[in-house]
Structures are given as C-alpha cells and as structure tokens.
Motif scaffolding. Structure first.
Motif, PDB file in Angstrom:
ATOM      1  N   PHE A 114       3.097  13.645   1.798  1.00 24.63           N
ATOM      2  CA  PHE A 114       2.586  12.288   1.950  1.00 24.63           C
ATOM      3  C   PHE A 114       1.076  12.315   2.203  1.00 24.63           C
ATOM      4  CE2 PHE A 114       6.996  11.513   2.531  1.00 24.63           C
ATOM      5  CZ  PHE A 114       7.233  10.143   2.416  1.00 24.63           C
ATOM      6  N   THR A 115       0.377  11.279   1.756  1.00 26.11           N
ATOM      7  CA  THR A 115      -1.017  11.127   2.170  1.00 26.11           C
ATOM      8  C   THR A 115      -1.001  10.673   3.621  1.00 26.11           C
ATOM      9  OG1 THR A 115      -1.166   8.778   1.565  1.00 26.11           O
ATOM     10  CG2 THR A 115      -1.652  10.405  -0.165  1.00 26.11           C
ATOM     11  N   GLU A 116      -2.124  10.772   4.317  1.00 26.03           N
ATOM     12  CA  GLU A 116      -2.176  10.347   5.722  1.00 26.03           C
ATOM     13  C   GLU A 116      -1.850   8.862   5.853  1.00 26.03           C
ATOM     14  OE1 GLU A 116      -5.725  11.518   7.749  1.00 26.03           O
ATOM     15  OE2 GLU A 116      -5.531  13.623   7.163  1.00 26.03           O
ATOM     16  N   HIS A 117      -2.334   8.060   4.917  1.00 29.71           N
ATOM     17  CA  HIS A 117      -2.059   6.616   4.948  1.00 29.71           C
ATOM     18  C   HIS A 117      -0.570   6.345   4.761  1.00 29.71           C
ATOM     19  CE1 HIS A 117      -2.961   2.354   4.524  1.00 29.71           C
ATOM     20  NE2 HIS A 117      -2.162   2.326   3.460  1.00 29.71           N
ATOM     21  N   GLU A 118       0.056   7.006   3.786  1.00 29.04           N
ATOM     22  CA  GLU A 118       1.493   6.849   3.550  1.00 29.04           C
ATOM     23  C   GLU A 118       2.294   7.343   4.753  1.00 29.04           C
ATOM     24  OE1 GLU A 118       1.657   7.562  -1.324  1.00 29.04           O
ATOM     25  OE2 GLU A 118       1.786   9.267   0.065  1.00 29.04           O
ATOM     26  N   ALA A 119       1.861   8.466   5.312  1.00 29.68           N
ATOM     27  CA  ALA A 119       2.566   9.046   6.464  1.00 29.68           C
ATOM     28  C   ALA A 119       2.506   8.119   7.666  1.00 29.68           C
ATOM     29  CB  ALA A 119       1.952  10.400   6.819  1.00 29.68           C
ATOM     30  N   LEU A 120       1.347   7.492   7.906  1.00 26.58           N
ATOM     31  CA  LEU A 120       1.205   6.582   9.046  1.00 26.58           C
ATOM     32  C   LEU A 120       2.106   5.365   8.880  1.00 26.58           C
ATOM     33  CD1 LEU A 120      -0.230   5.814  11.684  1.00 26.58           C
ATOM     34  CD2 LEU A 120      -2.000   4.709  10.292  1.00 26.58           C
ATOM     35  N   ASN A 121       2.124   4.777   7.685  1.00 28.55           N
ATOM     36  CA  ASN A 121       2.950   3.596   7.449  1.00 28.55           C
ATOM     37  C   ASN A 121       4.436   3.893   7.618  1.00 28.55           C
ATOM     38  OD1 ASN A 121       0.812   1.863   6.927  1.00 28.55           O
ATOM     39  ND2 ASN A 121       0.829   2.228   4.719  1.00 28.55           N
ATOM     40  N   PHE A 149      -3.975  12.371  11.633  1.00 24.12           N
ATOM     41  CA  PHE A 149      -4.514  11.189  10.948  1.00 24.12           C
ATOM     42  C   PHE A 149      -6.047  11.197  10.978  1.00 24.12           C
ATOM     43  CE2 PHE A 149      -0.378   9.784  12.818  1.00 24.12           C
ATOM     44  CZ  PHE A 149       0.324   9.668  11.621  1.00 24.12           C
ATOM     45  N   SER A 150      -6.619  12.356  10.688  1.00 25.25           N
ATOM     46  CA  SER A 150      -8.071  12.539  10.822  1.00 25.25           C
ATOM     47  C   SER A 150      -8.892  11.640   9.909  1.00 25.25           C
ATOM     48  CB  SER A 150      -8.439  14.006  10.567  1.00 25.25           C
ATOM     49  OG  SER A 150      -8.015  14.408   9.272  1.00 25.25           O
ATOM     50  N   SER A 151      -8.359  11.307   8.744  1.00 23.02           N
ATOM     51  CA  SER A 151      -9.138  10.495   7.792  1.00 23.02           C
ATOM     52  C   SER A 151      -8.974   8.993   8.028  1.00 23.02           C
ATOM     53  CB  SER A 151      -8.734  10.834   6.353  1.00 23.02           C
ATOM     54  OG  SER A 151      -7.407  10.418   6.094  1.00 23.02           O
ATOM     55  N   ILE A 152      -8.032   8.596   8.890  1.00 16.89           N
ATOM     56  CA  ILE A 152      -7.796   7.170   9.174  1.00 16.89           C
ATOM     57  C   ILE A 152      -7.660   6.961  10.691  1.00 16.89           C
ATOM     58  CG2 ILE A 152      -6.800   6.491   6.953  1.00 16.89           C
ATOM     59  CD1 ILE A 152      -4.023   7.019   8.169  1.00 16.89           C
ATOM     60  N   LYS A 153      -8.572   7.555  11.444  1.00 11.71           N
ATOM     61  CA  LYS A 153      -8.471   7.564  12.909  1.00 11.71           C
ATOM     62  C   LYS A 153      -8.365   6.164  13.515  1.00 11.71           C
ATOM     63  CE  LYS A 153     -10.847  11.964  13.746  1.00 11.71           C
ATOM     64  NZ  LYS A 153     -12.042  12.613  14.315  1.00 11.71           N
ATOM     65  N   PHE A 154      -9.234   5.245  13.074  1.00  5.78           N
ATOM     66  CA  PHE A 154      -9.248   3.910  13.674  1.00  5.78           C
ATOM     67  C   PHE A 154      -7.952   3.153  13.378  1.00  5.78           C
ATOM     68  CE2 PHE A 154     -13.849   4.832  13.137  1.00  5.78           C
ATOM     69  CZ  PHE A 154     -14.193   4.801  14.476  1.00  5.78           C
ATOM     70  N   GLN A 155      -7.469   3.256  12.160  1.00  5.90           N
ATOM     71  CA  GLN A 155      -6.219   2.605  11.795  1.00  5.90           C
ATOM     72  C   GLN A 155      -5.047   3.201  12.578  1.00  5.90           C
ATOM     73  OE1 GLN A 155      -5.315   2.705   7.593  1.00  5.90           O
ATOM     74  NE2 GLN A 155      -3.259   1.880   7.873  1.00  5.90           N
ATOM     75  N   ALA A 156      -5.074   4.519  12.736  1.00  8.29           N
ATOM     76  CA  ALA A 156      -4.010   5.204  13.472  1.00  8.29           C
ATOM     77  C   ALA A 156      -4.004   4.785  14.940  1.00  8.29           C
ATOM     78  CB  ALA A 156      -4.183   6.711  13.361  1.00  8.29           C
TER      79      ALA A 156
END
Length: 260
Positions: free
Chosen positions: A97-104, A56-63
C-alpha cells in the motif's frame, strides 16, 4: 526533670520514626511507584510516536489529524490510537500500500476494531481486534472468527464476482481491500456500537483508563529528562567500578557489607 525530659525526647523520637516510616510506606513509595510507571508510559509513547511518524513519513500532518480524530471519537488514549494506526499502517505499507492508502484503510480497520471490541466484549480489547483484522487483510483469516467474522477464499471469490471483479486478476492490495469490505459487511450490526453505548459503564471505564494513560504520559514526559540524567549517572558509576582493579573492588564490596 532531666530524666523526664530525656524520656519525653525518647518518646518524641520514637513517634517521629514511626511517622517517617508511615509517610515512606503510604506516600513516598507510592509516589515513586507512580513516577516510575509514568516514565515507562512516556517512554512507550516516545517509541510508538517515532514508529507512527516513520510509517507515515510523507503524510505526517494528515496522519496526526487522523490519530487525533480517532482518539477523540473512540475514547482512546493518544498512545493506543497511534499504536493501532501505526501497527496496521506498517503492515499495510509492507504489503504494497502507499502511505496514503495505508492510512485510510488503517483508520477504517481500527474504527471497526473498536466497534467490534465494544459489541462482542472481545477479551483482547480494541488492540487485539485490530491485530486480528489486520492479519485477515494479509490472508491470515482464522483469528477473526473470535470477532464473529468468517471469511474463506471461496467467500472472497464470490464477493469479488458480486462486485464485477475477476478474482484471479486482483493484486494483494485489491484483495486486502475486498477482505475488509466483506468483514465490514458481516459486522454490520457492530458498526457504530461504541457511539451507541459510549455512556455504558464498561465504555466509561475504558475512557477513564485512556484519560489516565494520557495523564501518565504527560507526567512521565516531564520526568524523563531527570530519569535520563539519573540513568547516565548510574551508567557512569558502573563503568567506573568496572575499571577499578580487583583489590579496590573487594574493599568497596566489604565496606558495603559492613554498612548493611
């Protein structure tokens, strides 16, 4: 008087020896064992955390926020929370999946995994349930039968039609999402089971294990620098021994055997 004194000193020495052996057996060795276990746990967390941050390198804080919420809401250790989210996310990103989609989706999958593990008392625990669900999203649906879920290609096709979707036009990402929705539908009784039974003995034991894991990671993190220095010293000694000529090696080995 001297004889009595010598006997007393001898008895005192023997007593101290027994005391030392007892302390070594009952305190020193267990402490060393706990230290080694803590270092191993900290090392595992270090690797898991690195993978999680890479996935989740592009959304580290959210992750990180998601992992903390997941950990607190479901009584998991930080190690388990990041491992489950990271492992699922890694497979989903690789699936398109995009990183955002994968995290959700990873969050939803693993929340369901914890509830299913609690509801069915699954032998593989939450991590095993998470792996089975993740594989199902990627098309390997056989393993989820042990969680009380049965999804065939025909089931998925019918479910898509019920949603007004044309199955043959769906890409892999859409099919994965659809599979999860159907799995959640079949698991409606299990959803929320952890929250409902969080006070049970079994779930309290799981929470205690999670707390102990977090403590072990914390202690191990403090010990890691010392362990790394010790490892470097041992590696250096090994390299020095390997660089010695054959005669020097034989002398050192002979002295070691004599000392033993």
């Amino acid at each position: 008087a001297m004889k009595k004194a010598n006997r007393s000193i001898g008895k005192f020495g023997a007593s101290m020896k027994r005391t030392g052996e007892t302390l070594t057996r009952n305190i020193t060795l267990p402490v060393l064992g706990l230290g080694a276990a803590a270092i191993k746990m900290a090392s595992d967390f270090e690797e898991t955390d690195a993978k999680f941050k890479t996935v989740f390198s592009s959304i580290k804080f959210q992750a990180e926020d998601t992992a903390r919420t997941f950990e607190k809401s479901f009584g998991l250790s930080s190690l388990a929370a990041k491992k489950m989210l990271g492992d699922t996310g890694d497979l989903l990103v690789g699936f398109g999946f995009t990183e955002h989609e994968a995290l959700n989706l990873s969050k939803q999958v693993n929340e369901l995994a914890v509830d299913l593990a609690s509801f069915t008392n699954f032998s593989g625990g939450a991590e095993g349930a998470s792996l089975a669900l993740t594989k199902a999203l990627l098309g390997e649906r056989e393993s989820i039968k042990s969680l009380g879920i049965a999804i065939t290609e025909a089931d998925l096709r019918r479910f898509a039609e019920e949603q007004g979707l044309v199955f043959k036009e769906l890409d892999r990402v859409a099919k994965a999402n659809l599979t999860f929705q159907l799995a959640a539908k079949q698991s409606s009784k299990a959803i929320g089971d952890y929250a409902r039974t969080s006070g049970s003995f079994a779930n309290q034991i799981r929470k205690l294990k999670a707390d102990f894991t977090n403590l072990s990671v914390e202690i191990g993190t403090m010990l890691l620098p010392v362990a790394q220095k010790a490892l470097a010293w041992v590696k250096n000694m090994v390299n020095k021994f390997r660089d010695l000529d054959v005669d020097s090696k034989k002398i050192i080995l002979a002295l070691g055997l004599l000392a033993a």
